[in-house]
Design a protein around this motif. Structure first.
Motif: not given
Length: 422
Positions: A198-204, A223-233, A242-251
């Motif tokens: 488990d990475y102890s992370h969640r993707a928001v 970022y140290p907590a994980g990648p912050f991705a902005l994906l074109p829509m 519009r874009s899709s956000l995939v924001w990795t944060v700690s659990e």
């Protein structure tokens, strides 16, 4: 629009007395990978039962799943070769370039293919992918689709495999395929060993609207907590960008981030993305998903093959999860079709060995690479950031390395199945 329950009536009536024949494939799991497998198999003349516990009307309902998926160049070829591309094209948003930064500091890395090489992939809402797959499956006579079904037991014998449903029906196939996802009960029942952590992370996950056009650029900000991705829509009909956000944060932070007020959430997003897309003007419903790694010791057993997340689960850092599963699909269909052409049974041990050898190493190397990137960019501190940015600058100045990474992202490197070739 979503698949409504009444739109399936013709299909369900046609299948009111389920076909009792032993089909080529018994596919357990009718998600994106499982249903693509059934359609790809039908394209090569292979019949299948597809058993899934979910209700397709629920899965395609507006707002059920706001996630979006990057479909690589090779995966798009698969969709085109099995007849899905024309119906999906109008919902696609091309990824023309990928920009990678370490916390938006100097040292940005850009991946942009030459004009003749096409795009780096296409973005689709998951809902649209499901609609296309489900509608094609409902119209395909070689697919016996059994939705809303619970499996009571599974059997694998010398000559066939079977699944008995909770309602008493038993469906048989010459090869059982587990396509049930990360927590595959078929894999567990088969006793296949698995390495996982488990990475102890969640993707928001959330959809964003913003003031500036994205220019078909996908952003990966580490970022140290994980990648912050902005994906074109694709833009909305009214021109809203519009874009899709995939924001990795700690659990530990996952629940708090999803429960932020809209104003606070937009402020946090704006702080991390800077002015890349101008002002963030709105966000859709938020969801979060736990992140982990798993990889099986093997992907076959007696009359059994694993595909997709049943075999391997990786961090979404490079957007390769579904694409890895679609390579499994192409390889398995090719191996079985080639074998049947010379009289071999779909569950023949020789064919399963070929599939194991073909897909085992590739999936492991991709999993290893994504895990390494996750750990590399997760090292905190200014020194670590400086070293990473120095490395990215070196890659930026080395065309051969950039081409290598772009080919990996597009899924066009290595020994590709025929269905994933142009």
């Amino acid at each position: 629009m979503a698949i409504r329950k009444d739109s399936l009536k013709g299909y369900e009536t046609r299948m009111a007395n389920p076909d009792t024949e032993t089909r080529d494939l018994l596919i357990l799991g009718g998600g994106l990978v499982g249903m693509t497998l059934a359609l790809a198999a039908a394209h090569r003349g292979l019949s299948s039962h597809v058993i899934d516990r979910a209700d397709p009307a629920d899965l395609t309902r507006e707002g059920f799943d706001d996630r979006a998926t990057a479909i690589s160049t090779a995966s798009w070829r698969l969709f085109r070769n099995i007849g899905l591309a024309d119906g999906l094209e109008k919902f696609a948003c091309d990824i023309a370039s990928i920009a990678v930064t370490d916390q938006n500091r100097p040292g940005r890395l850009d991946f942009t293919p030459e004009a003749h090489e096409g795009t780096l992939g296409r973005m689709f809402p998951n809902r649209r992918l499901r609609l296309a797959l489900f509608e094609a499956a409902a119209a395909q006579p070689l697919i016996h689709w059994v939705p809303k079904a619970e499996i009571a037991s599974r059997e694998r014998g010398e000559f066939s495999a079977s699944a008995t449903l909770a309602d008493g029906r038993t469906l048989k196939g010459r090869l059982m395929v587990a396509a049930e996802g990360r927590n595959s009960p078929t894999r567990e029942e088969a006793g296949i060993a698995i390495a996982k952590w488990d990475y102890s992370h969640r993707a928001v996950i959330a959809g964003l609207s913003h003031s500036r056009p994205h220019g078909n650029v996908a952003w990966e900000i580490f970022y140290p907590a994980g990648p912050f991705a902005l994906l074109p829509m694709r833009d909305d009909p009214d021109g809203t960008h519009r874009s899709s956000l995939v924001w990795t944060v700690s659990e530990a932070d996952g629940a708090g981030v999803t429960k932020l007020s809209d104003r606070a959430f937009l402020a946090e997003v704006q702080k991390r993305m800077g002015d890349i897309l101008g002002e963030v003007t709105g966000a859709g419903p938020r969801s979060s998903w736990p992140l982990g790694f798993h990889h099986t010791a093997k992907i076959t057993d007696t009359r059994l093959a694993l595909v997709g997340d049943a075999a391997h689960g990786i961090h979404p850092i490079a957007g390769q999860g579904l694409n890895l599963g679609l390579r499994d699909v192409g390889a398995l269909v090719e191996v079985i079709a080639d074998g049947m052409r010379i009289g071999l049974d779909p569950g023949d041990a020789q064919l399963l060995k070929r599939y194991e050898n073909w897909r085992g190493l590739d999936s492991f190397m991709v999993a290893l690479a994504t895990d390494g990137l996750t750990r590399l960019f997760g090292v905190p501190g200014r020194t670590a950031s400086a070293v990473r940015r120095l490395g990215m600058s070196a890659v930026q100045r080395t065309p051969l390395l950039k081409t290598f990474f772009m080919d990996e992202a597009r899924g066009v490197s290595g020994d590709l199945p025929e269905l994933l070739k142009a």
